[in-house]
Design a protein around this motif. Structure first.
Motif, PDB file in Angstrom:
ATOM      1  N   PRO A  10      -3.231   1.596  -3.103  1.00  0.00           N
ATOM      2  CA  PRO A  10      -1.987   2.298  -3.425  1.00  0.00           C
ATOM      3  C   PRO A  10      -0.859   1.303  -3.745  1.00  0.00           C
ATOM      4  CG  PRO A  10      -2.352   2.336  -1.069  1.00  0.00           C
ATOM      5  CD  PRO A  10      -3.578   1.717  -1.672  1.00  0.00           C
ATOM      6  N   PRO A  11       0.022   1.644  -4.665  1.00  0.00           N
ATOM      7  CA  PRO A  11       1.163   0.771  -4.917  1.00  0.00           C
ATOM      8  C   PRO A  11       1.930   0.514  -3.626  1.00  0.00           C
ATOM      9  CG  PRO A  11       1.034   2.478  -6.588  1.00  0.00           C
ATOM     10  CD  PRO A  11       0.050   2.842  -5.508  1.00  0.00           C
ATOM     11  N   GLU A  47     -16.042   2.015   6.486  1.00  0.00           N
ATOM     12  CA  GLU A  47     -14.694   2.543   6.627  1.00  0.00           C
ATOM     13  C   GLU A  47     -13.737   1.712   5.782  1.00  0.00           C
ATOM     14  OE1 GLU A  47     -13.663   2.591  10.733  1.00  0.00           O
ATOM     15  OE2 GLU A  47     -14.610   4.534  11.102  1.00  0.00           O
ATOM     16  N   VAL A  48     -12.805   2.371   5.171  1.00  0.00           N
ATOM     17  CA  VAL A  48     -11.748   1.698   4.413  1.00  0.00           C
ATOM     18  C   VAL A  48     -10.412   2.000   5.103  1.00  0.00           C
ATOM     19  CG1 VAL A  48     -10.515   1.566   2.221  1.00  0.00           C
ATOM     20  CG2 VAL A  48     -13.002   1.754   2.241  1.00  0.00           C
ATOM     21  N   THR A  49      -9.689   0.942   5.427  1.00  0.00           N
ATOM     22  CA  THR A  49      -8.379   1.071   6.105  1.00  0.00           C
ATOM     23  C   THR A  49      -7.274   0.712   5.123  1.00  0.00           C
ATOM     24  OG1 THR A  49      -9.392   0.504   8.215  1.00  0.00           O
ATOM     25  CG2 THR A  49      -6.987   0.303   8.070  1.00  0.00           C
ATOM     26  N   GLY A 104      -1.075  10.385   3.939  1.00  0.00           N
ATOM     27  CA  GLY A 104      -2.499  10.646   3.779  1.00  0.00           C
ATOM     28  C   GLY A 104      -3.266   9.988   4.910  1.00  0.00           C
ATOM     29  N   SER A 105      -4.585   9.790   4.710  1.00  0.00           N
ATOM     30  CA  SER A 105      -5.433   9.211   5.765  1.00  0.00           C
ATOM     31  C   SER A 105      -5.349   7.702   5.705  1.00  0.00           C
ATOM     32  CB  SER A 105      -6.889   9.656   5.587  1.00  0.00           C
ATOM     33  OG  SER A 105      -6.977  11.073   5.603  1.00  0.00           O
ATOM     34  N   ALA A 136      -1.175   7.333  -0.008  1.00  0.00           N
ATOM     35  CA  ALA A 136      -0.196   6.654  -0.866  1.00  0.00           C
ATOM     36  C   ALA A 136       0.851   5.990   0.033  1.00  0.00           C
ATOM     37  CB  ALA A 136       0.473   7.655  -1.800  1.00  0.00           C
ATOM     38  N   CYS A 137       1.501   4.979  -0.466  1.00  0.00           N
ATOM     39  CA  CYS A 137       2.561   4.301   0.277  1.00  0.00           C
ATOM     40  C   CYS A 137       3.927   4.749  -0.289  1.00  0.00           C
ATOM     41  CB  CYS A 137       2.439   2.790   0.155  1.00  0.00           C
ATOM     42  SG  CYS A 137       1.075   2.104   1.123  1.00  0.00           S
TER      43      CYS A 137
END
Length: 354
Positions: A266-267, A280-282, A293-294, A311-312
């Motif tokens: 995410p930007p 897992e993706v952090t 979001g997650s 998103a950030c």
């Protein structure tokens, strides 16, 4: 005295001479001939000129003159014949065997065959008519019992001694047992009667983290299929078939971890982790930004991600309240600036925070 005897002899001789001359002379006779052993002799009389005929019993042959005549000397002409045992014609040698015995009347010849052969006639007798009691003997090859062809197969060959029968199977079958069998001298076969069974391929194993279906059969024409545990994907042949060449079609498959689609960074944020099943993706955001979001997503067995891709967004400060007798303007997001103003007659003063 001697003179008297001489006179008597002369008188008798003269009388005999006169007697003979009155009947045509003396009649000469021969002694009755003796029959030969195992034979007979026949004659009408024993007088001069009579004929004696000799013959033998059945099975015997006459050696010598068959007839004799009574001569003027009182003896039969020639010499007495004799009877010998009759003789049958010589037999030609027997192929694959031998003959033992004599060829005279009432002799018996036995037939002995080589191993693997048996006589059609076991013995012959020389008969009284000098003929054999049977035709020329032969030694025929021993015959073994017929061998049936195997189910789903066929056979070819002969059943006589030292002959072989060869077996073969229809396409898709292979021989279990003796490829060929030979007839022995005792009428039995070598080897074991074969069967034709479906050809088989080698055993196949289930892939690691997977399974195999189809009873793992190995017969020609049999098809097996493969599958993987949840979260794993099959690489290679999903099914394999056993061919007549006893080789499997396709290739042995393997099960590999499923992969989820890659996630974008995410930007104003960061991403850490892999894309394989159970990975897992952090996500993290840079200072001044917070996740919407997650924050953590897991790759599931259906190759989708759990949760919602984040998103950030800029962080928010609490909304500033306008001061009494004044106003405030500006945003409350990270990096925004607010401005304070006072009404006319008032002056802005900053409170100190102790």
């Amino acid at each position: 005295m001697a003179m008297a005897n001489m006179k008597l002899y002369v008188v008798l001789a003269t009388a005999l001479l006169l007697l003979g001359s009155s009947e045509g002379g003396f009649r000469v006779t021969c002694r009755s001939p003796d029959p030969p052993i195992n034979g007979v002799v026949s004659h009408q009389s024993n007088g001069y000129g009579a004929r004696a005929t000799y013959s033998c019993k059945p099975g015997y042959e006459l050696v010598g003159e068959r007839t004799r005549t009574c001569g003027d000397d009182g003896y039969w002409t020639g010499s007495s014949p004799y009877c010998t045992r009759g003789h049958c014609p010589a037999l030609t040698p027997v192929a694959n065997g031998a003959l033992y015995g004599g060829a005279y009347t009432e002799d018996v010849i036995n037939v002995v065959c080589d191993p693997g052969y048996e006589p059609r006639t076991t013995s012959l007798t020389c008969q009284t008519d000098n003929t054999w009691s049977s035709s020329l003997p032969t030694c025929a090859a021993v015959e073994c019992p017929p061998l049936p062809p195997p189910t789903n197969g066929d056979s070819s060959g002969d059943t006589s001694y030292l002959s072989s029968v060869t077996f073969f199977c229809h396409p898709g079958y292979e021989l279990r047992g003796s490829f060929s069998r030979t007839c022995l001298s005792d009428g039995t076969w070598t080897g074991i009667q074969p069967d034709c069974v479906l050809k088989q391929c080698s055993w196949l194993e289930a892939p690691s983290l997977g399974s195999i279906d189809g009873n793992n059969g190995r017969d020609v024409g049999c098809t097996v299929s493969f599958s993987c545990n949840p979260g794993y994907l099959l690489q290679g042949s999903t099914s394999r078939t056993c061919q007549e060449t006893q080789q499997w079609t396709g290739s042995q498959p393997v099960c590999i971890k499923a992969q989820c689609p890659p996630l974008t960074v995410p930007p104003n944020g960061m991403k850490f982790g892999g894309t394989a099943f159970m990975d897992e993706v952090t996500f993290m955001c840079i200072t001044g930004y917070e996740i919407v979001g997650s924050s953590t997503l897991t790759c599931q067995d259906d190759q989708t991600w759990s949760g919602t891709e984040p998103a950030c967004v800029r962080s928010q400060c609490p909304v500033s309240q306008p001061p009494a007798h004044g106003d405030v303007s500006g945003g409350n997001l990270f990096g925004d600036t607010v401005t304070y103003e006072c009404e006319v007659g008032y002056r802005l003063r900053t409170r100190s925070h102790l």
